[in-house]
Design a protein around this motif. Structure first.
Motif, PDB file in Angstrom:
ATOM      1  N   ASN A 108      -7.607   6.387  -5.456  1.00  0.00           N
ATOM      2  CA  ASN A 108      -7.503   5.182  -4.627  1.00  0.00           C
ATOM      3  C   ASN A 108      -7.875   3.975  -5.488  1.00  0.00           C
ATOM      4  O   ASN A 108      -9.028   3.792  -5.849  1.00  0.00           O
ATOM      5  CB  ASN A 108      -8.451   5.309  -3.431  1.00  0.00           C
ATOM      6  N   ASN A 110       0.865  -1.177   0.000  1.00  0.00           N
ATOM      7  CA  ASN A 110       0.000   0.000   0.000  1.00  0.00           C
ATOM      8  C   ASN A 110       0.897   1.220   0.000  1.00  0.00           C
ATOM      9  O   ASN A 110       1.683   1.420   0.927  1.00  0.00           O
ATOM     10  CB  ASN A 110      -0.877   0.016   1.257  1.00  0.00           C
ATOM     11  N   SER A 168       1.502   5.445  -0.580  1.00  0.00           N
ATOM     12  CA  SER A 168       0.977   6.797  -0.718  1.00  0.00           C
ATOM     13  C   SER A 168       2.150   7.758  -0.570  1.00  0.00           C
ATOM     14  O   SER A 168       3.262   7.344  -0.267  1.00  0.00           O
ATOM     15  CB  SER A 168      -0.105   7.084   0.327  1.00  0.00           C
ATOM     16  N   VAL A 221      -3.770   9.747  -0.173  1.00  0.00           N
ATOM     17  CA  VAL A 221      -4.551   8.664  -0.766  1.00  0.00           C
ATOM     18  C   VAL A 221      -3.598   7.545  -1.156  1.00  0.00           C
ATOM     19  O   VAL A 221      -2.544   7.792  -1.737  1.00  0.00           O
ATOM     20  CB  VAL A 221      -5.310   9.169  -2.014  1.00  0.00           C
ATOM     21  N   ARG A 222      -3.980   6.324  -0.852  1.00  0.00           N
ATOM     22  CA  ARG A 222      -3.054   5.226  -1.151  1.00  0.00           C
ATOM     23  C   ARG A 222      -3.565   4.350  -2.287  1.00  0.00           C
ATOM     24  O   ARG A 222      -4.755   4.268  -2.533  1.00  0.00           O
ATOM     25  CB  ARG A 222      -2.819   4.379   0.099  1.00  0.00           C
ATOM     26  N   THR A 223      -2.614   3.709  -2.945  1.00  0.00           N
ATOM     27  CA  THR A 223      -2.959   2.692  -3.936  1.00  0.00           C
ATOM     28  C   THR A 223      -2.358   1.377  -3.475  1.00  0.00           C
ATOM     29  O   THR A 223      -1.389   1.352  -2.715  1.00  0.00           O
ATOM     30  CB  THR A 223      -2.402   3.038  -5.325  1.00  0.00           C
TER      31      THR A 223
END
Lengths: 185, 530
Positions: free
Chosen positions: B262, B209, B211, B226-228
């Motif tokens: 996201n 994860n 960000s 915001v994380r991916t």
């Protein structure tokens, strides 16, 4: 059975059931707190007569709106397609019926019960780590289509044929109008 | 990259799924052997045939608790299982039994070393990762997609196998750090016998994860961006590259004034770390977590005694062992991170400890060569000559002998690296040999005196074969020097240096010899041999 319940595990509120549930007036129970002849068992959690109460709409929180986005989400999560506005109305009524649960305030000290074994204090049963041979035929016998002992399935997760926002909007609108009509009547 | 790093800092958390090494699955008695024929390890419960119930495997809980203890986690008093619902063909039940609300353990930590700068072999950094949650869950089956015929072939051998999910806090900052963490975790899991830790075989799966937040962080702002999520990572190197690529991509997006979406991304190219968006951003996933009604709660304290049987104390587990090797014996990152460190029996490290004491080296050892001498040379010889399962003591070389060797070789002060390697080989051939006596006998001490080196070089230089074979080189050298082409000239100097070192059997100090060679060649005339 009630005696056995009391022997196992910690006491929970619903476990404090009366020692005898018999409604007869006989004194064959022999328990110290047996009721006088002719009267029913008394316990603070078990009422004498049914106590239904009609819940007024005003007591409940505002109704959950089932709009197009919610219908789309429900269809995707359940893999069930809503075909008519009536179906949506039925779902909305079911949700409204369940809203009554929000009026129950058990308090923070009462832990939610997930299953009866948990209430009885059963611990999760454990199994020794010994493998057992598994015949392949049994597992594959129900499959409609197999290939070289693989199960055959449709490719990946195909998105349901999106019939578009118009259908969802139509369903949402139809359900809202039907609901307002029934509440007015 | 450095320009972007000025503005944005990567914030990375990892989700690690480790396949527990048990003989049967988590909730059924199917075997878990690797690479078995299709669908031969599937019970009725694994295939979600109605009328079956899950029964928890005791060994899986023990191994998960063992890992939790080694990671200094707080083991929960009560733990329960939950259902996570989603539809996919390789999960027949339509839900996965996991532990969402009440996992096995929380709040652990893992200390590890990593290398911030790939190009600098002496760079090393120490970090601590938080293990936020450790839980048990089921694995899903495997699906092979046939796009030509528009179908998937499902193999349920893996469905229901026990997985241990470890979730770290967002404290990692870059790909190298994340790779260092996973490397240490794999060594720890292998040492405990909880998991084989093979990323290639799929026994260990890592999702990242990622960000970004401003670097340095604004005062009082502890918010996260915001994380991916990046999936489909198959190796440590790919993990590091994928994370660095994603941090750079997000930094570019944020620099352009846009917002990061996201989403879930899949690693597409292992070599560059490029990932592509996997799912539509509008698709919301609602897993409808609910407690598993068929499984009463688990009380982990019942199984703690069985879990801690033969559990090594912290300083003998790989993280603690590495800390000791680094702080007391000065191991460099290259040898510290080697999987050899975790795989060797503890007796080997006691042997090294005793040898260092015998060599009267002061602790902490500051020489960076100790790691190389023991891990690379000594254990390498053990492996090569005595076999894979040989311990250090099986070499027959006594602690005193190896200590004597170390006092000669560790700083490369008295003998050179090449001589040391040859000496060690001789010691393996004849374990009772005294290294100091041998070096004296063969006159292998390093010569540092410039005049002595100069005379040896001129002897070498006037040898018939050297002079005749390298005449053209000397001519070229003269030409380069006249033209002032010092780079090409130094190439020739190095060539002569290499020949000289080899001929002198590496008993001359390299720096001194290099200077001597340069001086003599430049002077144009080598003094006659004395």
């Amino acid at each position: 059975l009630p005696r056995a319940l009391l022997l196992l595990g910690p006491q929970r509120p619903w476990q404090r059931l009366p020692r005898h549930l018999c409604s007869s007036s006989s004194s064959s129970c022999g328990a110290a707190d047996s009721p006088p002849a002719g009267r029913r068992c008394r316990h603070r959690l078990v009422p004498d007569a049914p106590t239904w109460r009609n819940v007024a709409d005003s007591e409940l929180p505002p109704p959950t709106a089932i709009d197009s986005d919610t219908i789309a989400l429900l269809e995707r999560l359940s893999l069930v397609q809503f075909d008519t506005a009536d179906t949506v109305r039925v779902v909305a009524e079911a949700v409204r019926f369940a809203d009554e649960l929000r009026l129950v305030h058990a308090g923070p000290e009462v832990e939610p019960m997930t299953s009866l074994p948990e209430a009885w204090g059963w611990r999760c049963p454990l199994r020794a780590d010994t493998p057992a041979e598994q015949p392949r035929t049994a597992v594959l016998s129900n499959a409609a289509q197999t290939e070289e002992h693989y199960f055959v399935a449709p490719p990946g997760n195909i998105a349901a044929k999106d019939s578009g926002r118009e259908r969802l909007d139509r369903l949402a609108e139809g359900a809202k109008s039907k609901a307002s009509r029934s509440s007015r009547s | 990259m450095s320009g972007l790093k000025r503005l944005w800092q990567g914030v990375i958390g990892l989700e690690v799924h480790a396949q527990i090494s048990s003989a049967s699955k988590l909730f059924s008695a199917s075997p878990t052997a690797f690479n078995m024929p299709v669908n031969t390890q599937v019970s009725l419960f694994d295939a979600a045939i109605p009328g079956t119930l899950p029964v928890l495997n005791q060994r899986c809980v023990e191994l998960a608790l063992r890992t939790a203890l080694a990671l200094n986690c707080r083991i929960n008093d009560v733990s329960a299982f939950d259902r996570k619902h989603y539809f996919y063909a390789d999960m027949p039940a339509g839900y996965q039994i996991t532990q969402h609300f009440r996992p096995l353990a929380n709040h652990g930590r893992l200390e590890f070393y990593w290398q911030p700068d790939d190009n600098d072999p002496t760079s090393i950094a120490e970090s601590v990762a938080d293990i936020v949650q450790l839980q048990l869950e089921q694995d899903s089956g495997r699906s092979l997609h046939d796009s030509e015929r528009q179908l998937s072939l499902i193999d349920l051998n893996r469905a229901g196998v026990a997985l241990m999910e470890l979730i770290t806090g967002p404290t990692l900052t870059c790909g190298a750090e994340a790779a260092g963490f996973v490397r240490e975790l794999v060594d720890l899991l292998r040492c405990l016998g909880a998991c084989t830790g093979s990323l290639a075989e799929g026994a260990l799966r890592v999702d990242a994860n990622v960000s970004c937040r401003p670097a340095p962080p604004a005062a009082g702002d502890s918010g996260l961006g915001v994380r991916t999520e990046i999936k489909n990572i198959n190796s440590l190197a790919a993990l590091a590259r994928a994370i660095d690529f994603e941090v750079a991509r997000q930094a570019a997006v944020l620099d352009a004034g846009e917002e990061v979406i996201n989403e879930t991304r899949a690693l597409a190219d292992d070599a560059t770390g490029r990932s592509v968006s996997m799912r539509d951003k509008e698709r919301v996933q609602d897993y409808r977590f609910m407690p598993e009604p068929n499984l009463p709660p688990l009380f982990p304290s019942d199984l703690l005694p069985a879990a801690s049987v033969d559990l090594p104390p912290p300083d003998q587990l790989p993280p603690g062992l590495r800390r000791r090797l680094r702080q007391e014996l000065g191991f460099s990152y290259q040898h510290l991170a080697s999987s050899v460190v975790a795989a060797r029996p503890l007796a080997d490290w006691r042997y090294l400890d005793a040898a260092v004491t015998a060599a009267k080296l002061s602790r902490p050892v500051t020489s960076p060569h100790l790691g190389r001498w023991f891990v690379h040379c000594f254990l390498g010889n053990c492996f090569r000559l005595l076999g894979e399962s040989a311990a250090a003591e099986d070499s027959g070389i006594s602690v005193e002998s190896f200590g004597a060797f170390l006092s000669l070789a560790v700083d490369c002060a008295m003998i050179s690296e090449e001589v040391g390697e040859r000496l060690l080989e001789r010691m393996f051939a004849q374990p009772s040999m005294d290294p100091l006596a041998e070096v004296q006998r063969l006159n292998w001490f390093l010569t540092r005196n410039p005049t002595e080196v100069a005379s040896r070089f001129s002897q070498f230089f006037h040898r018939q074969d050297i002079a005749s074979k390298n005449l053209d080189q000397l001519v070229k050298y003269g030409k380069f020097k006249l033209r002032g082409n010092s780079k090409k000239a130094s190439v020739i100097e190095e060539r002569f240096l290499a020949l000289f070192m080899e001929a002198a059997e590496y008993t001359v100090d390299r720096t001194v010899a290099a200077k001597v060679v340069a001086d003599i060649l430049q002077s144009g005339v080598a003094p006659p041999p004395s």
